[in-house]
Design an enzyme around this catalytic site. Structure first.
Site, short mmCIF file in Angstrom:
data_model
loop_
_atom_site.label_atom_id
_atom_site.label_comp_id
_atom_site.label_asym_id
_atom_site.label_seq_id
_atom_site.Cartn_x
_atom_site.Cartn_y
_atom_site.Cartn_z
N HIS A 76 -62.86 -35.40 -37.98
CA HIS A 76 -62.82 -36.66 -36.77
C HIS A 76 -61.65 -36.77 -36.11
O HIS A 76 -61.75 -37.52 -35.03
CB HIS A 76 -63.72 -37.57 -37.35
CG HIS A 76 -65.02 -37.56 -37.64
ND1 HIS A 76 -66.08 -36.81 -37.14
CD2 HIS A 76 -65.69 -37.67 -38.72
CE1 HIS A 76 -67.08 -36.70 -37.65
NE2 HIS A 76 -66.97 -37.40 -38.70
N ASP A 112 -71.54 -33.79 -47.27
CA ASP A 112 -72.54 -34.73 -46.98
C ASP A 112 -73.77 -34.20 -46.07
O ASP A 112 -74.88 -34.70 -45.71
CB ASP A 112 -72.05 -35.72 -45.89
CG ASP A 112 -70.82 -35.10 -44.68
OD1 ASP A 112 -71.12 -33.95 -44.62
OD2 ASP A 112 -70.28 -35.89 -44.26
#
Ligand code: ZN
Length: 208
Positions: free
Chosen positions: A31, A150
């Site tokens: 990110h 995740d």
């Protein structure tokens, strides 16, 4: 955070030397933007790793991101550069909000936005289809996997339904497509530690 990026650089060197490697990078990186941290990420480890690979002679680098979140930082840092192709499958709409299929960069970005809760085989198939599209008439010298776990069923920050066996299948399928050229995993997210361990184990075993 600099040590985490250093792990990714060393993983690239190991991958070039021995064929495969995995960097257990924490904090993660996908990110992170050039001058802004975001989503637990400070430095974009995988992009720095890609640039390092290029300095070591790997002109074309493919990045495959199977973290449940879109690698917005990675996309932002490579979307104008056709020497790097970026394939990301991610839950959508979801954090960080980017990653629509029509975000194509200079034709080097292959986003696969998907809702949560689909049959796991659908995710497995759709990511590999996007990888095959990225590999059409283009041969990377090195593959980096932004390996987020995740995307496994039960992670508190995602709603994908993958199991560790799917990670094995993906890793094997990616190695097959690279035909002996280096494959390097770089850890991204994963927020339930028992699942993270199982996912990493599946990935590393299939790399070994
Ligand atoms: Zn994530």
């Amino acid at each position: 955070m600099l040590a985490s990026a250093g792990v990714a650089l060393t993983a690239v060197e190991q991958g070039i030397a021995s064929g495969t490697a995995f960097g257990a990078t924490r904090p993660p990186g996908h990110h992170a933007l050039a001058a802004q941290s975001m989503g637990f990420c400070f430095v974009n480890n995988v992009v720095i790793a890609a640039r390092h690979a290029q300095t070591l002679g790997c002109a074309r680098v493919l990045i495959v991101d199977w973290d449940v979140h879109h690698g917005n930082g990675t996309q932002a840092l490579v979307e104008a550069d056709p020497s790097i192709r970026f394939v990301s499958m991610h839950q959508y709409p979801w954090y960080p909000g980017t990653g629509a299929a029509d975000e194509r960069g200079v034709g080097n970005v292959f986003n696969v936005p998907r809702p949560g809760g689909l049959p796991r085989a659908t995710y497995v198939r759709d990511l590999l289809a996007a990888v095959d599209a990225a590999l059409t008439s283009w041969t990377p010298d090195l593959l980096l996997v932004s390996a987020g776990f995740d995307s496994l069923a039960g992670d508190p920050l995602g709603e994908f339904t993958l199991e560790p066996d799917d990670i094995t299948q993906w890793t094997e399928a990616l190695r097959e497509r690279m035909q002996g050229r280096p494959v390097v995993g770089v850890l991204e997210g994963g927020y339930r530690l028992d699942l993270l361990a199982k996912g990493v184990s599946a990935h590393v075993r299939a790399l070994a």
